[in-house]
Design a protein around this motif. Structure first.
Motif, PDB file in Angstrom:
ATOM      1  N   GLN A 156       0.818  -1.211  -0.157  1.00  0.00           N
ATOM      2  CA  GLN A 156      -0.050   0.052  -0.027  1.00  0.00           C
ATOM      3  C   GLN A 156       0.742   1.211  -0.051  1.00  0.00           C
ATOM      4  N   MET A 157       1.905   1.076   0.885  1.00  0.00           N
ATOM      5  CA  MET A 157       2.617   2.320   0.865  1.00  0.00           C
ATOM      6  C   MET A 157       3.383   2.721  -0.561  1.00  0.00           C
ATOM      7  N   THR A 158       4.055   1.610  -1.130  1.00  0.00           N
ATOM      8  CA  THR A 158       4.773   1.708  -2.332  1.00  0.00           C
ATOM      9  C   THR A 158       3.558   2.337  -3.266  1.00  0.00           C
ATOM     10  N   GLN A 159       2.615   1.581  -3.542  1.00  0.00           N
ATOM     11  CA  GLN A 159       1.491   2.047  -4.602  1.00  0.00           C
ATOM     12  C   GLN A 159       0.813   3.802  -4.319  1.00  0.00           C
ATOM     13  N   LYS A 160       0.689   3.839  -3.106  1.00  0.00           N
ATOM     14  CA  LYS A 160      -0.062   5.327  -2.928  1.00  0.00           C
ATOM     15  C   LYS A 160       1.079   6.333  -2.676  1.00  0.00           C
ATOM     16  N   LEU A 161       2.040   6.227  -2.198  1.00  0.00           N
ATOM     17  CA  LEU A 161       3.094   7.082  -1.793  1.00  0.00           C
ATOM     18  C   LEU A 161       3.854   7.643  -2.754  1.00  0.00           C
ATOM     19  N   GLN A 162       3.781   9.059  -3.211  1.00  0.00           N
ATOM     20  CA  GLN A 162       4.416   9.783  -4.318  1.00  0.00           C
ATOM     21  C   GLN A 162       5.528  10.225  -3.479  1.00  0.00           C
ATOM     22  N   LEU A 163       6.794   9.828  -3.682  1.00  0.00           N
ATOM     23  CA  LEU A 163       8.018  10.462  -3.363  1.00  0.00           C
ATOM     24  C   LEU A 163       8.613  11.373  -4.134  1.00  0.00           C
ATOM     25  N   PRO A 164       8.831  12.598  -3.657  1.00  0.00           N
ATOM     26  CA  PRO A 164       8.838  12.915  -2.404  1.00  0.00           C
ATOM     27  C   PRO A 164       7.507  13.657  -1.926  1.00  0.00           C
ATOM     28  N   THR A 165       6.957  13.397  -0.639  1.00  0.00           N
ATOM     29  CA  THR A 165       5.565  13.871  -0.725  1.00  0.00           C
ATOM     30  C   THR A 165       5.905  15.401  -0.171  1.00  0.00           C
ATOM     31  N   GLU A 166       4.803  16.499  -0.359  1.00  0.00           N
ATOM     32  CA  GLU A 166       4.857  17.688  -0.053  1.00  0.00           C
ATOM     33  C   GLU A 166       5.250  18.305   1.236  1.00  0.00           C
ATOM     34  N   SER A 167       4.521  17.377   2.252  1.00  0.00           N
ATOM     35  CA  SER A 167       4.966  17.547   3.665  1.00  0.00           C
ATOM     36  C   SER A 167       4.757  16.281   4.391  1.00  0.00           C
ATOM     37  N   LEU A 168       5.261  16.283   5.504  1.00  0.00           N
ATOM     38  CA  LEU A 168       5.283  15.094   6.493  1.00  0.00           C
ATOM     39  C   LEU A 168       3.837  14.477   6.681  1.00  0.00           C
ATOM     40  N   GLN A 176       7.865   1.902   8.475  1.00  0.00           N
ATOM     41  CA  GLN A 176       7.579   3.514   8.489  1.00  0.00           C
ATOM     42  C   GLN A 176       8.952   4.210   8.253  1.00  0.00           C
ATOM     43  N   GLY A 177       9.763   3.819   9.013  1.00  0.00           N
ATOM     44  CA  GLY A 177      11.220   4.547   9.030  1.00  0.00           C
ATOM     45  C   GLY A 177      11.971   4.470   7.747  1.00  0.00           C
ATOM     46  N   GLU A 178      11.694   3.284   7.167  1.00  0.00           N
ATOM     47  CA  GLU A 178      12.418   3.186   5.805  1.00  0.00           C
ATOM     48  C   GLU A 178      11.845   3.896   4.698  1.00  0.00           C
ATOM     49  N   PHE A 179      10.320   3.946   4.722  1.00  0.00           N
ATOM     50  CA  PHE A 179       9.749   4.849   3.914  1.00  0.00           C
ATOM     51  C   PHE A 179      10.117   6.508   4.201  1.00  0.00           C
ATOM     52  N   LEU A 235      13.008  11.131   2.626  1.00  0.00           N
ATOM     53  CA  LEU A 235      13.935  12.180   2.929  1.00  0.00           C
ATOM     54  C   LEU A 235      14.868  12.375   1.756  1.00  0.00           C
ATOM     55  N   GLN A 236      15.319  11.110   1.327  1.00  0.00           N
ATOM     56  CA  GLN A 236      16.478  10.967   0.428  1.00  0.00           C
ATOM     57  C   GLN A 236      15.847  11.459  -1.105  1.00  0.00           C
ATOM     58  N   ALA A 237      14.695  11.240  -1.241  1.00  0.00           N
ATOM     59  CA  ALA A 237      13.816  11.393  -2.449  1.00  0.00           C
ATOM     60  C   ALA A 237      13.840  13.062  -2.526  1.00  0.00           C
ATOM     61  N   SER A 238      13.671  13.615  -1.354  1.00  0.00           N
ATOM     62  CA  SER A 238      13.524  15.026  -1.296  1.00  0.00           C
ATOM     63  C   SER A 238      14.804  15.811  -1.508  1.00  0.00           C
ATOM     64  N   GLY A 294       9.403  18.694  -1.100  1.00  0.00           N
ATOM     65  CA  GLY A 294       9.352  17.471   0.168  1.00  0.00           C
ATOM     66  C   GLY A 294      10.226  18.029   1.420  1.00  0.00           C
ATOM     67  N   LEU A 295      10.374  16.921   2.338  1.00  0.00           N
ATOM     68  CA  LEU A 295      10.526  17.269   3.665  1.00  0.00           C
ATOM     69  C   LEU A 295      12.062  17.885   3.742  1.00  0.00           C
ATOM     70  N   GLN A 296      12.935  17.701   2.825  1.00  0.00           N
ATOM     71  CA  GLN A 296      14.249  18.179   2.953  1.00  0.00           C
ATOM     72  C   GLN A 296      14.436  19.339   2.393  1.00  0.00           C
ATOM     73  N   ALA A 297      13.326  20.153   2.302  1.00  0.00           N
ATOM     74  CA  ALA A 297      13.369  21.559   1.610  1.00  0.00           C
ATOM     75  C   ALA A 297      14.319  22.572   2.002  1.00  0.00           C
ATOM     76  N   GLU A 298      14.137  22.849   3.333  1.00  0.00           N
ATOM     77  CA  GLU A 298      14.735  23.835   4.253  1.00  0.00           C
ATOM     78  C   GLU A 298      16.224  23.340   4.282  1.00  0.00           C
ATOM     79  N   GLU A 299      16.259  22.194   4.917  1.00  0.00           N
ATOM     80  CA  GLU A 299      17.528  21.296   5.213  1.00  0.00           C
ATOM     81  C   GLU A 299      18.547  21.357   3.850  1.00  0.00           C
ATOM     82  N   ALA A 300      18.027  21.010   2.826  1.00  0.00           N
ATOM     83  CA  ALA A 300      18.805  20.990   1.561  1.00  0.00           C
ATOM     84  C   ALA A 300      19.451  22.367   1.237  1.00  0.00           C
TER      85      ALA A 300
END
Length: 619
Positions: free
Chosen positions: A369-381, A423-426, A431-434, A485-491
């Motif tokens: 389900q996570m693989t199918q529905k999750l579009q990486l990177p997500t806009e927000s956490l 969940q941690g892996e996803f 984060l990496q995709a972002s 994604g989630l790394q916008a500011e940190e990146a």
């Protein structure tokens, strides 16, 4: 259901014909084409009996593993050469299948199985178990018979005892196997002091009892009044008054049948044919048999089809083929090890396997389900956590549906740990995709600025101020880009950190700033960058902790619902046991059996105490 070839009897059929003798080549072709509909084209040995040693047949176990439907299990036992296999073939809807044999030797060895679609319950499988004849003189002792009898009880939801003639003392003496069940079966692994005996709990998991009387020639009358076959059975199970050893011996098999089996039924069958034709039943057509006999067979089959229940374990757990396989393996292995089959241990062993499998199914579904529905990177956490919550909820639902008797929530805890790890892996992938997306974006946006710096555009008086203004313009452009994604500011901050030397070199060449101002500016930029990174990390950690609390609450909610449902099922089981014992108590009271009445009152008191204790735990 996967197609399987008909079973070939080893050594007994040199031409390789199936165990369903009498099938023409055309009929066999029809069997093959219908294999997707009928689970098995013919019977197969489930438990082999080799020189008194019981061995589970792996091929038959494989067939059971493939059956995901609930199973109604009908087992038949009785003395050899009493026509058990004929009735089982009729239940299978076939003329041939289970071997009838036509000699004085016992023909069936071990326990044979035939799985067919249930004729009246769509989505259910009818599992027929034909056992080797009891009392075969060639075996030498009855130990093996006792285990065959016990296994038929343990595996079935309807237990058919087949015998010849009337129910008299000889018939009761031949049914001594039922009196030995207390020495063959245990309900619990270690009964606590003061609890009721194992045998007092047999009624909670024993199958319904059907007594079939073959070649019955008596009139069903008592005191000149016609009675039904069921009334005849009930009358035959009456206890006599007295406390002598002889009277106790007379009552024991009757008492065991009354006490152990929750439901009892009786069928009488007239002689189907006369003379040597009895040995030709497989080849005789229905019109060649006695019409009354055929009517009785039809009535028997109709009852079994409509009234036989799904095999169910304690807690209302319905048994499918895979679960039946687990019970077979556990019971046979236990017997072979010299121990007594224990219902509690068998269910516990089954629950361990099923719960481990339930964890795997739940985690696999979450992953899918996570693989199918999750579009990486997500806009927000929050976007990621919404998908996580929905996937986790579905995973817990799957686990709860497929698990049972998860003592101390060991497997639920394991599931929670694995889902948290997943969940941690996803989260890391997100984060990496972002970061990858932002890094590429920053390179595109700031690339021209770096070229300008290299060309010396900002190495002049007031250049640092111009560079800063340009950086702010580019940062705004970066912020306006979607799906960072989630790394916008940190990146961004790490990117600017990597350019500190370049910025510092421009700062140092700007003569409009004093040395003190330059030092302050360097510290300010570094502190601002570090602060924003810390803030962003803290924000994510806080949100993750909140989601973790929500996940825990969701698990506890589902667990509470499941426990309440299981408690309701246990109360219903206790109620059925209580009703059965109250009926027996009433009958014993009518006959002034003070001793048996006292025993039953103690059992009822223990059940009441057990229920009261359970309610205290719940409250």
């Amino acid at each position: 259901m996967k197609f399987r070839k008909p079973h070939v009897v080893a050594g007994g059929n040199k031409k390789g014909k199936t165990h369903a003798p009498g099938l023409s080549s055309k009929s066999r072709e029809q069997v093959y084409t219908m294999a997707a509909e009928v689970h098995m084209p013919g019977p197969m040995c489930l438990i082999k009996n080799v020189k008194g040693q019981l061995i589970a047949n792996q091929e038959a176990l494989g067939i059971l593993s493939d059956i995901t439907q609930p199973v109604v299990v009908v087992a038949i036992v009785g003395l050899y050469r009493t026509g058990k296999s004929y009735l089982m073939n009729k239940l299978a809807g076939k003329q041939t299948g289970f071997s009838l044999g036509s000699t004085v030797q016992s023909h069936t060895k071990g326990i044979w199985m035939w799985c067919v679609p249930h004729p009246q319950k769509p989505g259910h499988t009818l599992v027929l178990l034909d056992t080797e004849g009891l009392g075969d003189v060639e075996k030498g002792d009855n130990q093996n018979d006792c285990w065959i009898f016990a296994l038929a009880i343990l595996l079935s939801s309807t237990f058919v005892y087949n015998s010849m003639g009337a129910i008299n003392q000889q018939a009761m003496d031949q049914l001594h196997y039922v009196t030995e069940l207390t020495d063959r079966i245990r309900s619990r692994s270690s009964p606590k002091q003061g609890e009721v005996k194992d045998s007092d709990e047999f009624v909670s998991f024993f199958p319904d009892f059907v007594w079939t009387l073959r070649d019955f020639s008596l009139e069903l009358k008592v005191n000149g009044e016609s009675i039904s076959a069921d009334e005849y059975l009930e009358n035959s199970l009456k206890l006599i008054q007295g406390t002598s050893e002889k009277e106790k011996e007379f009552d024991l098999p009757r008492l065991c049948i009354r006490k152990f089996f929750p439901k009892k039924k009786c069928f009488v069958f007239e002689r189907p044919v006369h003379g040597k034709k009895l040995g030709q039943l497989e080849s005789l057509q229905d019109q060649d048999l006695d019409s009354d006999f055929m009517g009785q067979v039809a009535e028997f089959c109709s009852y079994v089809f409509s009234c036989s229940k799904v095999k169910t374990l304690s807690g209302g757990i319905k048994v499918n083929g895979a679960r039946l396989k687990s019970l077979v393996v556990t019971y046979v292995n236990t017997i072979c090890s010299g121990s007594l089959p224990c219902i509690e241990n068998a269910v516990l062993a089954l629950s361990q396997t099923e719960n481990a499998s339930a964890v795997q199914k739940a985690v696999a579904n979450y992953d899918q389900q996570m693989t199918q529905k999750l579009q990486l990177p997500t806009e927000s956490l929050q976007e990621m956590m919404n998908v996580h919550r929905a996937s986790e909820k579905e995973a817990i639902k799957i686990f709860m549906k497929n698990s049972f008797k998860d003592i101390n929530q060991v497997f639920l805890t394991e599931l929670a740990t694995k889902l948290e790890r997943k969940q941690g892996e996803f989260y890391k992938k997100n984060l990496q995709a972002s970061f990858d997306r932002c890094s590429a974006l920053l390179q595109d946006i700031f690339g021209p600025l770096e070229e300008e710096v290299k060309k010396g555009v900002y190495y002049k008086q007031g250049g640092y101020c111009l560079l800063n203004q340009k950086i702010q313009i580019l940062k705004k452009k970066y912020y306006e880009e979607p799906r960072k994604g989630l790394q916008a500011e940190e990146a961004l901050q790490k990117f600017l950190q990597s350019k500190e030397d370049m910025i510092d070199s421009v700062l140092q060449t700007d003569k409009t700033l004093t040395e003190k101002e330059k030092e302050i500016e360097v510290k300010r930029v570094k502190a601002e960058t570090a602060s924003k990174i810390r803030e962003e990390m803290q924000k994510k950690n806080d949100q993750l902790m909140k989601e973790k609390e929500k996940s825990y609450e969701e698990r506890m909610k589902k667990l509470t619902e499941k426990m309440e449902k299981e408690q309701a099922q246990m109360r219903a089981e206790q109620q059925r046991i209580m009703e059965h014992k109250l009926q027996e108590q009433a009958q014993l009271l009518n006959k002034t059996f003070q001793l048996e009445r006292t025993i039953l009152e103690n059992e009822i008191r223990h059940l009441n105490e057990k229920e009261a204790s359970r309610r205290c735990v719940i409250s």
